[in-house]
Design an enzyme around this catalytic site. Structure first.
Site, PDB file in Angstrom:
ATOM      1  N   THR A 125       0.813  -1.220   0.000  1.00  0.00           N
ATOM      2  CA  THR A 125       0.000   0.000   0.000  1.00  0.00           C
ATOM      3  C   THR A 125       0.851   1.277   0.000  1.00  0.00           C
ATOM      4  O   THR A 125       1.915   1.328   0.613  1.00  0.00           O
ATOM      5  CB  THR A 125      -0.909  -0.008   1.245  1.00  0.00           C
ATOM      6  OG1 THR A 125      -1.634  -1.244   1.259  1.00  0.00           O
ATOM      7  CG2 THR A 125      -1.880   1.156   1.246  1.00  0.00           C
ATOM      8  N   GLU A 126       0.331   2.282  -0.709  1.00  0.00           N
ATOM      9  CA  GLU A 126       0.916   3.634  -0.637  1.00  0.00           C
ATOM     10  C   GLU A 126      -0.227   4.603  -0.352  1.00  0.00           C
ATOM     11  O   GLU A 126      -1.400   4.231  -0.476  1.00  0.00           O
ATOM     12  CB  GLU A 126       1.585   3.995  -1.970  1.00  0.00           C
ATOM     13  CG  GLU A 126       2.778   3.098  -2.274  1.00  0.00           C
ATOM     14  CD  GLU A 126       3.384   3.352  -3.652  1.00  0.00           C
ATOM     15  OE1 GLU A 126       2.943   4.310  -4.339  1.00  0.00           O
ATOM     16  OE2 GLU A 126       4.285   2.586  -4.036  1.00  0.00           O
ATOM     17  N   ALA A 129      -2.247   4.528  -3.321  1.00  0.00           N
ATOM     18  CA  ALA A 129      -2.472   3.210  -3.925  1.00  0.00           C
ATOM     19  C   ALA A 129      -2.914   2.240  -2.840  1.00  0.00           C
ATOM     20  O   ALA A 129      -2.099   1.601  -2.178  1.00  0.00           O
ATOM     21  CB  ALA A 129      -1.197   2.715  -4.602  1.00  0.00           C
ATOM     22  N   GLY A 130      -4.226   2.179  -2.607  1.00  0.00           N
ATOM     23  CA  GLY A 130      -4.778   1.284  -1.599  1.00  0.00           C
ATOM     24  C   GLY A 130      -5.368   0.080  -2.291  1.00  0.00           C
ATOM     25  O   GLY A 130      -4.659  -0.833  -2.706  1.00  0.00           O
ATOM     26  N   HIS A 336     -23.082  -7.278  26.816  1.00  0.00           N
ATOM     27  CA  HIS A 336     -22.396  -6.814  28.018  1.00  0.00           C
ATOM     28  C   HIS A 336     -22.958  -5.487  28.548  1.00  0.00           C
ATOM     29  O   HIS A 336     -22.523  -5.024  29.608  1.00  0.00           O
ATOM     30  CB  HIS A 336     -20.899  -6.624  27.753  1.00  0.00           C
ATOM     31  CG  HIS A 336     -20.099  -7.902  27.794  1.00  0.00           C
ATOM     32  ND1 HIS A 336     -20.222  -8.887  26.842  1.00  0.00           N
ATOM     33  CD2 HIS A 336     -19.164  -8.343  28.665  1.00  0.00           C
ATOM     34  CE1 HIS A 336     -19.393  -9.870  27.130  1.00  0.00           C
ATOM     35  NE2 HIS A 336     -18.743  -9.571  28.235  1.00  0.00           N
ATOM     36  N   GLU A 361      -6.045  -6.815   3.560  1.00  0.00           N
ATOM     37  CA  GLU A 361      -5.932  -7.900   2.570  1.00  0.00           C
ATOM     38  C   GLU A 361      -7.090  -7.923   1.579  1.00  0.00           C
ATOM     39  O   GLU A 361      -7.600  -8.977   1.213  1.00  0.00           O
ATOM     40  CB  GLU A 361      -5.759  -9.247   3.279  1.00  0.00           C
ATOM     41  CG  GLU A 361      -4.396  -9.322   3.956  1.00  0.00           C
ATOM     42  CD  GLU A 361      -4.180 -10.566   4.796  1.00  0.00           C
ATOM     43  OE1 GLU A 361      -4.949 -11.525   4.655  1.00  0.00           O
ATOM     44  OE2 GLU A 361      -3.243 -10.550   5.605  1.00  0.00           O
ATOM     45  N   THR A 363     -10.489  -5.205   0.719  1.00  0.00           N
ATOM     46  CA  THR A 363     -11.710  -4.837   1.443  1.00  0.00           C
ATOM     47  C   THR A 363     -12.871  -5.766   1.059  1.00  0.00           C
ATOM     48  O   THR A 363     -12.792  -6.514   0.080  1.00  0.00           O
ATOM     49  CB  THR A 363     -12.130  -3.394   1.101  1.00  0.00           C
ATOM     50  OG1 THR A 363     -12.412  -3.336  -0.304  1.00  0.00           O
ATOM     51  CG2 THR A 363     -11.043  -2.383   1.437  1.00  0.00           C
ATOM     52  N   SER A 364     -13.946  -5.674   1.820  1.00  0.00           N
ATOM     53  CA  SER A 364     -15.137  -6.485   1.515  1.00  0.00           C
ATOM     54  C   SER A 364     -15.660  -6.168   0.114  1.00  0.00           C
ATOM     55  O   SER A 364     -16.169  -7.051  -0.586  1.00  0.00           O
ATOM     56  CB  SER A 364     -16.241  -6.219   2.532  1.00  0.00           C
ATOM     57  OG  SER A 364     -15.912  -6.830   3.750  1.00  0.00           O
ATOM     58  N   GLU A 365     -15.524  -4.904  -0.286  1.00  0.00           N
ATOM     59  CA  GLU A 365     -16.009  -4.512  -1.618  1.00  0.00           C
ATOM     60  C   GLU A 365     -15.225  -5.283  -2.685  1.00  0.00           C
ATOM     61  O   GLU A 365     -15.807  -5.802  -3.641  1.00  0.00           O
ATOM     62  CB  GLU A 365     -15.847  -3.000  -1.818  1.00  0.00           C
ATOM     63  CG  GLU A 365     -16.817  -2.136  -0.996  1.00  0.00           C
ATOM     64  CD  GLU A 365     -16.543  -2.187   0.506  1.00  0.00           C
ATOM     65  OE1 GLU A 365     -15.367  -2.216   0.907  1.00  0.00           O
ATOM     66  OE2 GLU A 365     -17.521  -2.226   1.284  1.00  0.00           O
TER      67      GLU A 365
HETATM   68  C1  LIG Z   1      -4.205  -1.836  10.459  1.00  0.00           C
HETATM   69  C2  LIG Z   1      -3.818  -1.906   9.026  1.00  0.00           C
HETATM   70  C3  LIG Z   1      -2.751  -2.698   8.624  1.00  0.00           C
HETATM   71  C4  LIG Z   1      -2.354  -2.738   7.295  1.00  0.00           C
HETATM   72  N1  LIG Z   1      -1.237  -3.454   6.973  1.00  0.00           N
HETATM   73  C5  LIG Z   1      -0.778  -3.394   5.694  1.00  0.00           C
HETATM   74  C6  LIG Z   1       0.449  -4.009   5.343  1.00  0.00           C
HETATM   75  O1  LIG Z   1       1.126  -4.620   6.183  1.00  0.00           O
HETATM   76  N2  LIG Z   1       0.890  -3.916   4.084  1.00  0.00           N
HETATM   77  C7  LIG Z   1       0.171  -3.244   3.130  1.00  0.00           C
HETATM   78  O2  LIG Z   1       0.613  -3.211   1.995  1.00  0.00           O
HETATM   79  N3  LIG Z   1      -1.008  -2.650   3.425  1.00  0.00           N
HETATM   80  C8  LIG Z   1      -1.492  -2.693   4.679  1.00  0.00           C
HETATM   81  N4  LIG Z   1      -2.666  -2.066   5.008  1.00  0.00           N
HETATM   82  C9  LIG Z   1      -3.385  -1.341   3.975  1.00  0.00           C
HETATM   83  C10 LIG Z   1      -4.688  -2.017   3.535  1.00  0.00           C
HETATM   84  O3  LIG Z   1      -4.407  -3.131   2.745  1.00  0.00           O
HETATM   85  C11 LIG Z   1      -5.520  -0.949   2.802  1.00  0.00           C
HETATM   86  O4  LIG Z   1      -5.958  -0.038   3.764  1.00  0.00           O
HETATM   87  C12 LIG Z   1      -6.689  -1.541   2.060  1.00  0.00           C
HETATM   88  O5  LIG Z   1      -6.249  -2.319   0.990  1.00  0.00           O
HETATM   89  C13 LIG Z   1      -7.627  -0.451   1.541  1.00  0.00           C
HETATM   90  O6  LIG Z   1      -6.933   0.578   0.916  1.00  0.00           O
HETATM   91  P1  LIG Z   1      -7.207   2.099   1.333  1.00  0.00           P
HETATM   92  O7  LIG Z   1      -7.105   2.163   2.783  1.00  0.00           O
HETATM   93  O8  LIG Z   1      -6.312   2.953   0.536  1.00  0.00           O
HETATM   94  O9  LIG Z   1      -8.699   2.350   0.915  1.00  0.00           O
HETATM   95  P2  LIG Z   1      -9.242   2.821  -0.517  1.00  0.00           P
HETATM   96  O10 LIG Z   1      -8.680   1.933  -1.568  1.00  0.00           O
HETATM   97  O11 LIG Z   1      -9.056   4.265  -0.660  1.00  0.00           O
HETATM   98  O12 LIG Z   1     -10.756   2.502  -0.367  1.00  0.00           O
HETATM   99  C14 LIG Z   1     -11.757   3.380   0.158  1.00  0.00           C
HETATM  100  C15 LIG Z   1     -13.105   2.731  -0.017  1.00  0.00           C
HETATM  101  O13 LIG Z   1     -13.394   2.578  -1.416  1.00  0.00           O
HETATM  102  C16 LIG Z   1     -13.716   1.248  -1.728  1.00  0.00           C
HETATM  103  N5  LIG Z   1     -13.283   0.926  -3.074  1.00  0.00           N
HETATM  104  C17 LIG Z   1     -12.073   1.122  -3.640  1.00  0.00           C
HETATM  105  N6  LIG Z   1     -12.063   0.667  -4.899  1.00  0.00           N
HETATM  106  C18 LIG Z   1     -13.303   0.180  -5.147  1.00  0.00           C
HETATM  107  C19 LIG Z   1     -13.925  -0.421  -6.289  1.00  0.00           C
HETATM  108  N7  LIG Z   1     -13.265  -0.637  -7.434  1.00  0.00           N
HETATM  109  N8  LIG Z   1     -15.212  -0.782  -6.170  1.00  0.00           N
HETATM  110  C20 LIG Z   1     -15.900  -0.593  -5.021  1.00  0.00           C
HETATM  111  N9  LIG Z   1     -15.365  -0.037  -3.938  1.00  0.00           N
HETATM  112  C21 LIG Z   1     -14.079   0.349  -3.991  1.00  0.00           C
HETATM  113  C22 LIG Z   1     -12.978   0.448  -0.667  1.00  0.00           C
HETATM  114  O14 LIG Z   1     -13.527  -0.857  -0.519  1.00  0.00           O
HETATM  115  C23 LIG Z   1     -13.173   1.323   0.553  1.00  0.00           C
HETATM  116  O15 LIG Z   1     -14.446   1.093   1.083  1.00  0.00           O
HETATM  117  C24 LIG Z   1      -3.085  -2.011   6.325  1.00  0.00           C
HETATM  118  C25 LIG Z   1      -4.179  -1.246   6.721  1.00  0.00           C
HETATM  119  C26 LIG Z   1      -4.527  -1.164   8.049  1.00  0.00           C
HETATM  120  C27 LIG Z   1      -5.663  -0.283   8.428  1.00  0.00           C
END
Ligand SMILES: Cc1cc2nc3c(=O)[nH]c(=O)nc-3n(C[C@H](O)[C@H](O)[C@H](O)COP(=O)(O)OP(=O)(O)OC[C@H]3O[C@@H](n4cnc5c(N)ncnc54)[C@H](O)[C@@H]3O)c2cc1C
Ligand SMILES: Cc1cc2nc3c(=O)[nH]c(=O)nc-3n(C[C@H](O)[C@H](O)[C@H](O)COP(=O)(O)OP(=O)(O)OC[C@H]3O[C@@H](n4cnc5c(N)ncnc54)[C@H](O)[C@@H]3O)c2cc1C
Lengths: 388, 258
Positions: A125-126, A129-130, A336, A361, A363-365
């Site tokens: 992740t960046e 770039a999520g 509780h 890993e 999201t649910s989406e």
């Molecule tokens: C506690 C924690 C630990 C983590 N550890 C790691 C790690 O070790 N290594 C790593 O690489 N990452 C890690 N992450 C990152 C994690 O994988 C990302 O947060 C996750 O993949 C979502 O990316 P984002 O947060 O940028 O959300 P975004 O991608 O910005 O998403 C925002 C919302 O939009 C929705 N969305 C995005 N695209 C679509 C689509 N095409 N269709 C429908 N809905 C969409 C998403 O489901 C979400 O609801 C961690 C995150 C947390 C919170």
């Protein structure tokens, strides 16, 4: 189809429970409060031969089944999702190397990665770039025999605690066909630990920013095939997501067990609140959903064990397990009453920790997108594009 | 030095059906009785010093096999499970008789180890009764044991004192929980255990008659089982610190607690 445990698995479950009762349960609240995990637990788990049991014997593992690994993960997750995530990160990268690595990768790196002490981290992740993991902008350019890395990673679990980082980055201009994974050892010049983020969920796993400025690592640190990193990640996710699913099952089970105890002890209107039908209905739904989530996860793990394709089954299990963990832990707090919102009972922590499962890993989406694509056999935005 | 360890499977959690007055066993996982784990640990230590073979012996339903596997994983060499419908409902006497019969059949046993008591019934009867049926000496509540010149010397933990007792072999001892820290088997130990033998014997294999075992062989009748009610009382003490501490000390003294 037989989903009952063997007698060895029954014993394994009891032994891991004994381990957790002693090492994990009494300290889980402290990890959360101080936002620090005690990594010595990993060495203890390793001494019991319980770390990464699915790793083959030739690579220092036990050659165990995925069911055995899942039993261990569920039991640890029951007391602390943090402990499960942390212990898994001591074998995940070695497993990744095993699944997607070249023969040279495996020989060179697995003994280093998987020694029962070292901790790993995976930085994909960046900030920008999520979910769209293929849009990463961190670059690695080959200069002579070295990769030169520049860019910033974000949300990196085990930040500052890991002995090595697997970095998913760009090695060519193609969107999906230009991604690779490179290993960077801690203290490598050019890699610095940035800001640590304060979390409400899984607080004790340090997390934040990892910065690369002309960071140089040897060519042999490329893990897997050059420019096929995205596809490799998807292959790996089919298995790794199941271990987050079983962690969600574990934490939900913890919430149910704590709620059962509370409902039998807490008295109102002259009887235990567990005698009221509305509370009983909640307990029944919780137990049913946990059972369904566990069976779905076991089904997908069983398919993996038998070498079948299970992308859809994995996403279904991950989606369902993380969403029921959220519902179950919510109900646990409800059962509780006010005590559920105090730091004196663990259910608030389960509720907060469970929340990660439907975000990390994939999201649910994203799980829904994968399931629908598999169902409709339509373009799978994630997988198909990786094959370009 | 051949050692037998008697191992009982007990429910992980003790729950009582209040209307029926019985122990709830259905749906609750069975585990090794806690002190029996200490007995197994002691057996392993003794085997390490004196050699020999460790045999686990248990009477109970089919699923006790899992419990025995745990004991084998810890380091016992083989197990015997007495498993027969006619043995159901045994009281401590019938249990001890069946276990003693197994030990006789095994033959060449120098030491029998039992837990001090079980987590579910906790009568502490079974060990001494086995010793009676075998006609061998017994030392109960032991916290330490040495074997020297064909004799055992054991330290017994009594209410306010320790007592050291010697006995010839063969003998039976019952161990208390504090005697040692039972080991946790490793993953490989668990899988190694399934290669060891677990013999299942029925009443007929042991030449036991129906009226010697189970409910028929049990003179005890249980009238009622109940959880004792712990009544709590709260008394507020007021006044200066001295007054409060004096009245607290007097209170404790009057209840013979200080
Ligand atoms: C506690 C924690 C630990 C983590 N550890 C790691 C790690 O070790 N290594 C790593 O690489 N990452 C890690 N992450 C990152 C994690 O994988 C990302 O947060 C996750 O993949 C979502 O990316 P984002 O947060 O940028 O959300 P975004 O991608 O910005 O998403 C925002 C919302 O939009 C929705 N969305 C995005 N695209 C679509 C689509 N095409 N269709 C429908 N809905 C969409 C998403 O489901 C979400 O609801 C961690 C995150 C947390 C919170
Ligand atoms: C109040 C009460 C209620 C009972 N309810 C039931 C009931 O509902 N159903 C029923 O079937 N029985 C019942 N029993 C019978 C009782 O469970 C048996 O007699 C039991 O096998 C031995 O008694 P204990 O558990 O008190 O053992 P203890 O004498 O406390 O045990 C001492 C040691 O003896 C050995 N040992 C004891 N039992 C066994 C065994 N079975 N196999 C191997 N080693 C053993 C172990 O080393 C143990 O640590 C009840 C008994 C009591 C007193």
């Amino acid at each position: 189809m037989d989903f009952s445990y063997t007698k060895e698995q029954e014993v394994l479950k009891n032994v891991v429970r004994e381990f957790c009762d002693k090492e994990v349960a009494p300290r889980a609240a402290e990890f959360d409060r101080t936002a620090e995990f005690d990594y010595s637990i990993i060495e203890k788990l390793s001494k019991q031969g319980l770390l990464g049991v699915i790793m083959p014997k030739e690579y220092g593992g036990m050659g165990g089944s995925h069911t055995d690994q899942a039993i261990i993960c569920e039991e640890i997750g029951r007391d602390s999702l943090v402990a499960m995530v942390a212990t898994n990160m001591a074998w995940y990268m070695a497993y990744e190397c095993l699944v997607v690595g070249t023969e040279e990768n495996k020989k060179r790196w697995i003994p280093y990665l998987f020694d029962g002490k070292k901790m790993g981290a995976h930085a994909g992740t960046e900030a920008d770039a999520g979910t769209d993991a293929a849009s990463v902008r961190t670059w690695a350019k080959l200069e002579g025999d070295e990769w030169v890395i520049n860019g910033t990673k974000w949300f990196v679990s085990n930040l500052g605690k890991a002995d090595f980082y697997f970095i998913t980055l760009r090695t060519a201009d193609s969107r999906y066909g230009g991604i690779s994974t490179i290993l960077v050892e801690k203290d490598t010049p050019g890699m610095t630990i940035g800001r640590r983020v304060d979390l409400i969920s899984n607080r004790a796993i340090s997390n934040g920013e990892l910065i690369f400025e002309n960071c140089r690592v040897p060519k042999e640190n490329l893990i897997g095939r050059l420019n096929k990193g995205f596809l490799d990640m998807m292959i790996l996710y089919d298995v790794i997501r199941l271990y987050l699913a079983i962690g969600a099952v574990g934490i939900a089970r913890g919430a149910l067990e704590e709620s059962m105890k509370f409902a039998q002890e807490r008295q109102q209107f002259g009887k235990p609140v567990g005698d009221f039908q509305m509370i009983r209905a909640m307990l029944a739904d919780m137990a049913t959903e946990i059972d369904a989530a566990r069976l779905m996860t076991y089904r997908a793990l069983d398919m993996e064990q038998r070498g079948l394709r299970h992308t859809k089954e994995t996403s279904m299990a991950k989606l369902y397990a993380s969403e029921i963990a959220d519902r179950v832990t919510y109900k646990a707090v409800q059962i509780h009453g006010g005590y559920g919102l105090t730091m004196e009972f663990p259910v608030q922590r389960y509720w907060r920790d469970a929340r990660l499962c439907s975000i990390g890993e994939g999201t649910s989406e994203i799980q829904r997108l994968i399931i629908a694509a598999e169902l409709l056999k339509s373009e799978n935005i994630v997988l198909d594009s990786a094959l370009d | 030095m051949n050692i037998v360890v008697c191992v009982k499977q007990v429910p992980q959690e003790i729950r009582i059906n209040k209307t029926k007055g019985t122990l709830i066993r259905d749906g609750i996982k069975g585990v090794i009785n806690p002190c029996d784990k200490n007995a197994i640990e002691l057996a392993i230590t003794l085997k390490g010093k004196h050699g020999g073979k460790i045999t686990l012996v248990s009477m109970g339903p089919q699923d006790v096999e899992n419990t025995l596997t745990h004991g084998l994983a810890m380091g016992a060499d083989q197990a015997v499970l007495v498993c027969d419908r006619v043995c159901a409902g045994a009281d401590t006497l019938a249990t001890a008789f069946a276990l003693a019969t197994v030990i006789k059949k095994l033959g060449d046993v120098q030491l029998v180890l039992c837990g001090k008591e079980t987590a579910d019934s906790g009568t502490q009867h079974v060990g001494p009764q086995i010793a009676h049926y075998l006609g061998i000496p017994q030392i109960t509540y032991i916290v330490d044991l040495v074997i020297e010149g064909g004799k055992i010397r054991a330290k017994r933990q009594l209410k306010d004192e320790y007592e050291t007792v010697e006995a010839g072999l063969p003998a039976l001892v019952t161990v208390v929980k504090g005697i040692n820290e039972p080991r946790m088997p490793t993953y490989l130990d668990i899988y190694g255990a399934s290669k060891k033998d677990t013999h299942k014997w029925c009443a007929e294999d042991l030449g036991l008659k129906e009226d010697e075992v189970g409910i028929q062989g049990s003179p005890t009748r249980i009238i009622k089982v109940f959880a004792p009610e712990a009544k709590r009382e709260c008394k507020m003490l007021r006044g200066s610190i001295e007054e409060i501490s004096n009245s607290l000390v007097n209170d404790l003294k009057s209840k013979e607690l200080a």
